[in-house]
Design an enzyme around this catalytic site. Structure first.
Site, mmCIF file in Angstrom:
data_model
loop_
_atom_site.group_PDB
_atom_site.id
_atom_site.type_symbol
_atom_site.label_atom_id
_atom_site.label_comp_id
_atom_site.label_asym_id
_atom_site.label_seq_id
_atom_site.Cartn_x
_atom_site.Cartn_y
_atom_site.Cartn_z
ATOM 1 N N LYS A 1 0.825 -1.216 0.000
ATOM 2 C CA LYS A 1 0.000 0.000 0.000
ATOM 3 C C LYS A 1 0.857 1.263 0.000
ATOM 4 O O LYS A 1 0.581 2.228 -0.711
ATOM 5 C CB LYS A 1 -0.966 -0.029 1.190
ATOM 6 C CG LYS A 1 -1.981 -1.162 1.051
ATOM 7 C CD LYS A 1 -2.969 -1.210 2.170
ATOM 8 C CE LYS A 1 -3.717 -2.544 2.200
ATOM 9 N NZ LYS A 1 -4.458 -2.861 0.985
ATOM 10 N N ASN B 1 2.605 1.658 -3.432
ATOM 11 C CA ASN B 1 1.625 2.037 -4.455
ATOM 12 C C ASN B 1 1.270 3.522 -4.343
ATOM 13 O O ASN B 1 1.150 4.235 -5.352
ATOM 14 C CB ASN B 1 0.336 1.219 -4.294
ATOM 15 C CG ASN B 1 0.551 -0.264 -4.541
ATOM 16 O OD1 ASN B 1 1.569 -0.659 -5.095
ATOM 17 N ND2 ASN B 1 -0.405 -1.081 -4.127
ATOM 18 N N GLU C 1 0.422 -1.164 7.148
ATOM 19 C CA GLU C 1 1.192 -2.391 6.892
ATOM 20 C C GLU C 1 2.580 -2.341 7.544
ATOM 21 O O GLU C 1 3.445 -3.157 7.231
ATOM 22 C CB GLU C 1 1.312 -2.649 5.383
ATOM 23 C CG GLU C 1 -0.016 -3.101 4.781
ATOM 24 C CD GLU C 1 0.061 -3.380 3.291
ATOM 25 O OE1 GLU C 1 -0.728 -4.202 2.824
ATOM 26 O OE2 GLU C 1 0.884 -2.774 2.589
ATOM 27 N N GLY D 1 -15.671 2.876 -3.081
ATOM 28 C CA GLY D 1 -15.592 2.038 -4.283
ATOM 29 C C GLY D 1 -16.450 2.611 -5.394
ATOM 30 O O GLY D 1 -16.338 3.792 -5.743
ATOM 31 N N ASP E 1 -5.128 2.884 -3.102
ATOM 32 C CA ASP E 1 -3.797 3.503 -3.044
ATOM 33 C C ASP E 1 -3.655 4.591 -4.113
ATOM 34 O O ASP E 1 -3.049 5.641 -3.870
ATOM 35 C CB ASP E 1 -2.707 2.443 -3.239
ATOM 36 C CG ASP E 1 -2.823 1.327 -2.220
ATOM 37 O OD1 ASP E 1 -3.245 1.615 -1.076
ATOM 38 O OD2 ASP E 1 -2.520 0.175 -2.567
HETATM 39 O O1 RIB Z 1 -3.862 -2.054 -1.799
HETATM 40 C C1 RIB Z 1 -3.310 -3.033 -2.628
HETATM 41 C C2 RIB Z 1 -2.077 -3.581 -2.005
HETATM 42 O O2 RIB Z 1 -2.429 -4.259 -0.813
HETATM 43 C C3 RIB Z 1 -1.351 -4.603 -2.831
HETATM 44 O O3 RIB Z 1 -0.387 -4.026 -3.661
HETATM 45 C C4 RIB Z 1 -0.784 -5.566 -1.795
HETATM 46 O O4 RIB Z 1 0.600 -5.596 -1.771
HETATM 47 C C5 RIB Z 1 -1.365 -5.109 -0.467
HETATM 48 O O5 RIB Z 1 -0.478 -4.352 0.245
#
Ligand code: RIB
Length: 313
Positions: A43, A46, A143, A225, A255
């Site tokens: 995340k 991205n 994360e 969404g 993201d």
């Molecule tokens: O939000 C999508 C992402 O969630 C993915 O790229 C995956 O790696 C997780 O982190």
């Protein structure tokens, strides 16, 4: 626009292993999938790529493992022109990975194995302080360890830097440690898990956002969404409608929204306009397969934004 936005992401980097299938196995069953895609994800990463593609100078603060994925991840950031001074390799750790399963309607299910992401510590934020002090916005997601997120929120607040917290994936967190952020941006599932309020309709999203404001957040954006987004602050809430697109894969759309929103806000767009633009940027990302590789370049986004604005007249 006064100058090029400078954005820092303190967050995760994963390798995405994406399987497309019409059906998914029950326990003990083996099925054939349709196709597979390997790509850079996570995340945090991205969001950094989205911000960079939208035109920002980007600093990434992250940890990867001492494996092939880690080395490739650093090269990938560098290939986009992202500052990797504070992307470090943790010897003996694996890079984060995310097996992702995509249904025919584009909906996804993700399992993240955090690996080196779990080793990004408050001290790493301090080590990057000189660079971080020079940015307009710091973006955080869930994360990496919560202690690091809390520390980065305090850092941003202390230095007057706009801070965006994306509580993804949702975890039990000490919300009081996050209310120093300028924007709290969950999706429907995350908002529901955090507040206990269902988010099936725009009205319910309004009630859920109000509950988050009650908890002390100053500004909340709920991403909904295919229903667009809802922006809320003490003055009330406003629904920002979605854009119709032909969706093939929703992975990373949240993201794309966060990274692009950070840039539009830093450029000085009005909040509702910035959110509308981020809605379109995220929607366009769902028309292609993958995470980072599905994000449009700024020029392509602007062409589509203009085309749709002309059509609406
Ligand atoms: O939000 C999508 C992402 O969630 C993915 O790229 C995956 O790696 C997780 O982190």
């Amino acid at each position: 626009m006064a100058s090029t936005p400078r954005i820092a992401v303190v967050g995760s980097a994963n390798t995405d292993l994406i399987t497309f299938s019409d059906a998914f196995p029950r326990a003990g069953e083996t099925l054939f999938g349709k196709s597979f895609d390997l790509g850079f994800g996570g995340k945090g990463a991205n969001q950094a790529i989205a911000a960079r593609l939208c035109g920002a100078e980007v600093v990434m603060v992250a940890k990867v493992g001492s494996d092939l994925f880690g080395e490739a991840t650093i090269k990938n950031f560098a290939s986009f022109g992202i500052d990797t001074t504070h992307v470090q390799v943790v010897q003996g750790a694996s890079t984060g990975v995310a097996p992702i399963f995509v249904e025919p309607n584009g909906q996804n299910r993700i399992i993240v194995v955090k690996g080196a992401n779990d080793r990004l510590l408050p001290a790493d934020v301090d080590a990057a302080a000189a660079l971080l002090r020079g940015v307009d916005t710091i973006i955080l997601q869930f994360e990496i360890p919560l202690a690091t997120i809390y520390h980065a929120v305090r850092f941003a607040r202390a230095h007057g830097i706009r801070c965006i917290v994306n509580p993804a994936p949702a975890l039990p967190a000490n919300l009081a440690e996050l209310t120093g952020a300028d924007y709290f941006i969950p999706n429907e599932t995350e908002a529901e898990l955090i507040t206990g309020h269902p988010v099936h309709t725009v009205e319910e999203a309004g009630a859920c956002a109000a509950a988050l404001l009650q908890k002390g957040f100053r500004r909340v954006v709920l991403t909904l969404g295919a229903r667009g987004s809802l922006v809320a602050d003490a003055a009330g809430s406003v629904h920002v409608p979605p854009f119709a697109v032909a969706t093939v894969d929703t992975t990373g759309a949240g993201d794309a929204f966060i990274g692009s929103l950070a840039v539009f806000l830093a450029e000085g767009a009005q909040e509702k306009d910035a959110v509308a633009r981020a809605n379109l940027y995220a929607a366009l990302s769902t028309t292609r397969v993958g995470t980072q590789k599905s994000f449009p370049k700024r020029a392509d986004f602007e062409a589509e934004w203009t085309r749709r604005a002309q059509q609406a007249r």
